[in-house]
Write a protein that holds these residues in place. Sequence first.
Motif: not given
Length: 284
Positions: A193-214
């Motif tokens: 994915f693009s770095r810019a896309l990731f930096l716009d997502l909310p961050r919380f513990d275990h967020m990596h399991r929900y990256l598509p939904a985010l």
Amino acid sequence: MPAVRLPPALTPATRPAMAPDPSPRPDRPVRAEPAPEISVVIPMRNEGPNVLPLIGEIAAALAGTPYEVVCVDDGSTDDTGARLVEAAGQFPVLVLRHAVACGQSAGIVSGVLAARAPWIATLDGDGQNDPADIPRLWARAQAESATDLMVAGHRTQRRDNRVKRVTSRLANAIRARLLGDRTPDTGCGLKVFSRALFLDLPRFDHMHRYLPALVLRAGGRVVSEPVNHRPRLRGQSNYGTLDRLGVAVSDMLGVIWLQRRWRRPVVERVSVRVVEPAAVPPAG
């Protein structure tokens, strides 16, 4: 949904091997290395035996491409740190260390923040993801010229034990039904994915399991690509299956809350012609 545990101490254990010598001799000119086009982010905890083989495979997969590997030592108690420093002497590797273990999501966040490339590939540190799949997933993202696109790996032939396969299948089915993320395998550590896309997502513990939904919540797109999956050959699982079931329900409820509490606006650009006021002749 618990907030992400930010590392109490995050220190660069070593600079990338591609970095110029800070005090070059006059008779040895510094050769400028190209900026990386893709950063491979790997959170690791007690994966000492896997460090050099995995980074060697990444180097082979991305040969001819300016890249960097950002490894985050998540409070390891074995020789992971030493092996990472050794790898940095051979490959373009940046090593970061969490003073105490903060979890896989915190490792990914720390790695992406430190990454220099516009594109990110994530891998698990256990060697089960195949780095040879990275160019194909990256090529799909580039072909669509889409910085809002996440390409997620889909492990069609799982090489895990029966407990992991069953729990993963069940978790994917429940998650897909409740979150509608249209992703068959969100647990696969291989994603591009693009770095810019990731930096716009909310961050919380275990967020990596929900990256598509985010990503979908943020207005992005998610596609899945079949990827190779390999058995673990060295070490043992440090981010386990059963120990995360207790937080899975609260995490999923938190993501559902995020989805319902944000309505993405449809923005239309309206052009407005600005008319300069007519010049008024001076009096007299």
